[in-house]
Design an enzyme around this catalytic site. Structure first.
Site, PDB file in Angstrom:
ATOM      1  N   GLU A 167      17.125  67.610 -42.578  1.00 15.00           N
ATOM      2  CA  GLU A 167      15.721  67.846 -42.908  1.00 15.00           C
ATOM      3  C   GLU A 167      15.311  69.180 -42.294  1.00 15.00           C
ATOM      4  O   GLU A 167      15.734  69.524 -41.195  1.00 15.00           O
ATOM      5  CB  GLU A 167      14.847  66.727 -42.329  1.00 15.00           C
ATOM      6  CG  GLU A 167      14.909  65.473 -43.161  1.00 15.00           C
ATOM      7  CD  GLU A 167      13.981  64.391 -42.641  1.00 15.00           C
ATOM      8  OE1 GLU A 167      12.925  64.708 -42.080  1.00 15.00           O
ATOM      9  OE2 GLU A 167      14.336  63.218 -42.807  1.00 15.00           O
TER      10      GLU A 167
ATOM     11  N   PHE B 216      24.902  71.004 -31.475  1.00 12.03           N
ATOM     12  CA  PHE B 216      24.644  69.607 -31.102  1.00 12.03           C
ATOM     13  C   PHE B 216      24.959  69.309 -29.639  1.00 12.03           C
ATOM     14  O   PHE B 216      25.317  68.203 -29.273  1.00 12.03           O
ATOM     15  CB  PHE B 216      25.360  68.628 -32.059  1.00 12.03           C
ATOM     16  CG  PHE B 216      24.540  68.402 -33.296  1.00 12.03           C
ATOM     17  CD1 PHE B 216      24.466  69.383 -34.272  1.00 12.03           C
ATOM     18  CD2 PHE B 216      23.779  67.261 -33.456  1.00 12.03           C
ATOM     19  CE1 PHE B 216      23.651  69.222 -35.384  1.00 12.03           C
ATOM     20  CE2 PHE B 216      22.965  67.082 -34.569  1.00 12.03           C
ATOM     21  CZ  PHE B 216      22.903  68.072 -35.525  1.00 12.03           C
TER      22      PHE B 216
ATOM     23  N   CYS C 261      17.830  59.361 -40.201  1.00 11.13           N
ATOM     24  CA  CYS C 261      19.265  59.158 -40.432  1.00 11.13           C
ATOM     25  C   CYS C 261      20.049  58.658 -39.216  1.00 11.13           C
ATOM     26  O   CYS C 261      20.687  57.610 -39.291  1.00 11.13           O
ATOM     27  CB  CYS C 261      19.890  60.453 -40.936  1.00 11.13           C
ATOM     28  SG  CYS C 261      19.298  60.861 -42.575  1.00 11.13           S
TER      29      CYS C 261
ATOM     30  N   ALA D 154      20.716  69.255 -24.701  1.00  6.75           N
ATOM     31  CA  ALA D 154      20.207  68.051 -24.022  1.00  6.75           C
ATOM     32  C   ALA D 154      18.701  67.970 -24.218  1.00  6.75           C
ATOM     33  O   ALA D 154      18.035  68.983 -24.423  1.00  6.75           O
ATOM     34  CB  ALA D 154      20.553  68.121 -22.541  1.00  6.75           C
ATOM     35  N   GLY D 155      18.151  66.769 -24.157  1.00  8.07           N
ATOM     36  CA  GLY D 155      16.703  66.631 -24.338  1.00  8.07           C
ATOM     37  C   GLY D 155      16.261  65.189 -24.359  1.00  8.07           C
ATOM     38  O   GLY D 155      16.879  64.332 -23.713  1.00  8.07           O
TER      39      GLY D 155
ATOM     40  N   VAL E  76      16.206  63.175 -50.147  1.00  7.35           N
ATOM     41  CA  VAL E  76      17.550  63.509 -50.641  1.00  7.35           C
ATOM     42  C   VAL E  76      17.525  63.730 -52.149  1.00  7.35           C
ATOM     43  O   VAL E  76      18.060  64.721 -52.666  1.00  7.35           O
ATOM     44  CB  VAL E  76      18.540  62.374 -50.280  1.00  7.35           C
ATOM     45  CG1 VAL E  76      19.879  62.576 -50.969  1.00  7.35           C
ATOM     46  CG2 VAL E  76      18.734  62.301 -48.769  1.00  7.35           C
TER      47      VAL E  76
ATOM     48  N   LYS F  75      30.941  60.004 -44.354  1.00  8.39           N
ATOM     49  CA  LYS F  75      29.526  60.200 -44.057  1.00  8.39           C
ATOM     50  C   LYS F  75      29.129  59.511 -42.752  1.00  8.39           C
ATOM     51  O   LYS F  75      28.550  60.125 -41.852  1.00  8.39           O
ATOM     52  CB  LYS F  75      28.684  59.678 -45.224  1.00  8.39           C
ATOM     53  CG  LYS F  75      27.201  59.643 -44.968  1.00  8.39           C
ATOM     54  CD  LYS F  75      26.640  61.031 -44.748  1.00  8.39           C
ATOM     55  CE  LYS F  75      25.298  60.987 -44.057  1.00  8.39           C
ATOM     56  NZ  LYS F  75      24.196  61.478 -44.782  1.00  8.39           N
TER      57      LYS F  75
ATOM     58  N   ASN G 187      27.993  61.522 -39.149  1.00  7.98           N
ATOM     59  CA  ASN G 187      26.702  61.382 -38.472  1.00  7.98           C
ATOM     60  C   ASN G 187      26.858  60.730 -37.100  1.00  7.98           C
ATOM     61  O   ASN G 187      26.195  61.123 -36.143  1.00  7.98           O
ATOM     62  CB  ASN G 187      25.733  60.569 -39.338  1.00  7.98           C
ATOM     63  CG  ASN G 187      24.885  61.480 -40.220  1.00  7.98           C
ATOM     64  OD1 ASN G 187      25.107  62.691 -40.259  1.00  7.98           O
ATOM     65  ND2 ASN G 187      23.934  60.908 -40.924  1.00  7.98           N
TER      66      ASN G 187
HETATM   67  C1  UDX Z   1      21.230  64.449 -40.042  1.00  4.58           C
HETATM   68  C2  UDX Z   1      22.584  65.140 -40.336  1.00  4.58           C
HETATM   69  O1  UDX Z   1      22.692  66.329 -39.579  1.00  4.58           O
HETATM   70  C3  UDX Z   1      22.722  65.427 -41.813  1.00  4.58           C
HETATM   71  O2  UDX Z   1      24.000  65.951 -42.084  1.00  4.58           O
HETATM   72  C4  UDX Z   1      22.487  64.119 -42.512  1.00  4.58           C
HETATM   73  O3  UDX Z   1      23.237  63.702 -43.452  1.00  4.58           O
HETATM   74  C5  UDX Z   1      21.168  63.514 -42.247  1.00  4.58           C
HETATM   75  O4  UDX Z   1      21.099  63.282 -40.849  1.00  4.58           O
HETATM   76  P1  UDX Z   1      18.706  65.187 -39.740  1.00  4.58           P
HETATM   77  O5  UDX Z   1      18.404  63.756 -39.503  1.00  4.58           O
HETATM   78  O6  UDX Z   1      17.823  65.974 -40.645  1.00  4.58           O
HETATM   79  O7  UDX Z   1      20.182  65.361 -40.343  1.00  4.58           O
HETATM   80  O8  UDX Z   1      18.684  65.882 -38.312  1.00  4.58           O
HETATM   81  P2  UDX Z   1      19.644  66.780 -37.410  1.00  4.58           P
HETATM   82  O9  UDX Z   1      19.286  68.189 -37.541  1.00  4.58           O
HETATM   83  O10 UDX Z   1      21.054  66.434 -37.599  1.00  4.58           O
HETATM   84  O11 UDX Z   1      19.168  66.286 -35.959  1.00  4.58           O
HETATM   85  C6  UDX Z   1      19.225  64.904 -35.616  1.00  4.58           C
HETATM   86  C7  UDX Z   1      18.556  64.651 -34.300  1.00  4.58           C
HETATM   87  O12 UDX Z   1      19.368  65.067 -33.218  1.00  4.58           O
HETATM   88  C8  UDX Z   1      17.202  65.317 -34.098  1.00  4.58           C
HETATM   89  O13 UDX Z   1      16.309  64.387 -33.519  1.00  4.58           O
HETATM   90  C9  UDX Z   1      17.493  66.426 -33.108  1.00  4.58           C
HETATM   91  O14 UDX Z   1      16.380  66.760 -32.302  1.00  4.58           O
HETATM   92  C10 UDX Z   1      18.606  65.818 -32.293  1.00  4.58           C
HETATM   93  N1  UDX Z   1      19.477  66.812 -31.664  1.00  4.58           N
HETATM   94  C11 UDX Z   1      20.262  67.597 -32.431  1.00  4.58           C
HETATM   95  C12 UDX Z   1      19.506  66.935 -30.291  1.00  4.58           C
HETATM   96  O15 UDX Z   1      18.793  66.218 -29.556  1.00  4.58           O
HETATM   97  N2  UDX Z   1      20.334  67.861 -29.721  1.00  4.58           N
HETATM   98  C13 UDX Z   1      21.144  68.661 -30.469  1.00  4.58           C
HETATM   99  O16 UDX Z   1      21.867  69.473 -29.874  1.00  4.58           O
HETATM  100  C14 UDX Z   1      21.090  68.532 -31.862  1.00  4.58           C
END
Ligand code: UDX
Length: 429
Positions: A155, A249, A260, A252-253, A12, A204, A208
């Site tokens: 990230e 978002f 975070c 599924a997976g 960050v 925040k 999240n």
């Molecule tokens: C997150 C927030 O998005 C960002 O705003 C913040 O402040 C820091 O935390 P980040 O941790 O980089 O960012 O990842 P992000 O892209 O948000 O994905 C989070 C997790 O969710 C990943 O493991 C991703 O694989 C998973 N995910 C995301 C899913 O499984 N399905 C989705 O549809 C979206």
């Protein structure tokens, strides 16, 4: 143009500092890790983040510099960003000892009016503690304001997110501080929301947690889809057209990971508990996520029978694509469980193998996905890197001992995979 320092040159802090320099400000990034600062001084970035290296190189020297000397960083700065880590304690709450230590060090270096900005994700009320700590430890005439300005950087897309924010949240206790922050972000032309500090801190955590909730919701729906013979990918598409829901978002997976979501969710649940509210909705979000990871191992057993002595190839180790970060990555849990069942693990990731080697021993790391496929009894896709989508699947099938693919990210079309001769399972379809 403003004089800024950033305390903490992690993901960050470094992205924030480099991007603020790119916007024309004079920025000093500070960190106690001398090796990290030494490397940054030579233009070496300690982690993989697209576009960051270019921005650092472009601004190094005049507008962007690095130091381990906190006083030297703070004294000439009008704005001090606090970007130090807030790791998770065993109890789930955030460990704020670094924030307190930094506040004490800031206090000692106070020489004129400064805006102290908390950028790290912190529990509500931290801003108030930072203000008290600086007052207590600084000179009597210290003039400063504390501001909460949470980051929303993903990230792998952090530079883009910094430069194109959906919103800027400024939690400020004075109009003067709010105006300084508004001026700073003015070039980004994003909507600015000014609130009190507590509200900004909560925005925040609430954001999240909501995103994590979306992921767990679609994963729960995926479980029903599997039992009902429906396809969660189409369900998500159908839901996503509704503007009130949105398609993002809803993939599924194997569940969410990273530095975070798991940490922030635990902290938010804990804060609510301390404030006297049982956030059971978020406890369920976490439980669903844990079971998604466990489910992959159960499915592998269902497809291979005994795992002992079988070779399982893992594609993707980072917690999501375009990063080398494996913190709280589903791959770690899945690989350890498979190893406990006696499986031999081969793995490939385009960026994260360096970090993975430290965390996961007894894994055969391969130079490419085809080497992973060679003589494997099954392939499990954990991270949806683009390059896996363009694999020569006929070649993959020829190389495998058994043509079994467990697709933890629904990258492939089940009908097409069957046509190619694979025994294929995705998530929720
Ligand atoms: C997150 C927030 O998005 C960002 O705003 C913040 O402040 C820091 O935390 P980040 O941790 O980089 O960012 O990842 P992000 O892209 O948000 O994905 C989070 C997790 O969710 C990943 O493991 C991703 O694989 C998973 N995910 C995301 C899913 O499984 N399905 C989705 O549809 C979206």
């Amino acid at each position: 143009m403003k004089h800024i320092c950033v305390i903490g040159s992690g993901h960050v802090g470094l992205v924030t500092g480099a991007c603020l320099a790119e916007l024309g400000n004079i920025v000093i990034c500070m960190d106690d890790d001398a090796a990290r600062i030494d490397n940054l001084g030579k233009g070496i970035i300690p982690f993989y983040e697209p576009d960051l290296e270019a921005i650092v190189h472009r601004n190094m020297g005049e507008r962007l510099s690095f130091t381990t000397d906190i006083e030297m960083a703070i004294k000439p700065s009008e704005i001090v960003f606090v970007c130090v880590g807030t790791p998770q304690k065993a109890s789930g709450e955030a460990d704020l000892t670094s924030i307190e230590a930094v506040a004490q060090r800031i206090a000692k270096a106070m020489n004129n009016y400064k805006v102290i900005v908390e950028k790290s994700t912190v529990p509500v009320k931290t801003g108030e503690w930072v203000r008290r700590t600086i007052k207590l430890n600084g000179p009597d005439n210290s003039r400063f304001d504390v501001v909460s300005n949470p980051e929303f950087l993903r990230e792998g897309k952090a530079v883009y997110d910094f430069m194109h924010p959906d919103r800027i949240v400024i939690g400020a206790e004075s109009e003067k501080a709010a105006n300084i922050m508004k001026e700073l972000y003015q070039p980004l032309k994003a909507p600015v929301l000014v609130t009190n500090i507590e509200t900004a801190e909560l925005i925040k955590h609430a954001s999240n947690a909501f995103l994590a909730l979306k992921v767990s919701y679609i994963n729960a729906v995926a479980n029903v889809c599997e039992k009902a013979g429906a396809d969660v990918v189409k369900v998500a598409e159908g839901m996503g057209y509704d503007k009130r829901i949105g398609r993002q978002f809803l993939d599924a997976g194997v569940g969410y990971g990273g530095y975070c979501f798991p940490k922030d969710l635990a902290a938010f649940i804990k804060i609510a508990e301390e404030l006297g509210y049982d956030f059971e909705l978020l406890r369920a979000v976490r439980k669903i996520n844990d079971s998604q990871q466990a489910q992959i191992v159960t499915k592998a057993k269902g497809m291979l029978w005994n795992l002992s002595g079988k070779t399982i190839g893992i594609l993707g180790l980072s917690f999501k694509p375009n990063t080398d970060d494996i913190r709280e990555a589903p791959s770690i849990y899945v690989i350890r469980q498979l190893q406990q069942e006696g499986a031999k693990i081969k793995a490939y990731d385009p960026r994260a193998m360096g970090n993975a080697r430290v965390a996961l021993t007894d894994v055969e790391y391969c130079p490419d996905p085809y080497e992973v496929a060679r003589d494997s009894d099954a392939l499990i896709i954990i991270t949806e890197w683009d390059e896996f989508g363009t694999l020569d699947l006929a070649k993959v099938r020829r190389l495998m001992r058994q043509p079994v693919i467990l697709d933890g990210r629904n990258m492939f079309d089940p009908a097409e995979m069957e046509r190619l001769g694979f025994v294929y399972r995705g998530v929720g379809r």
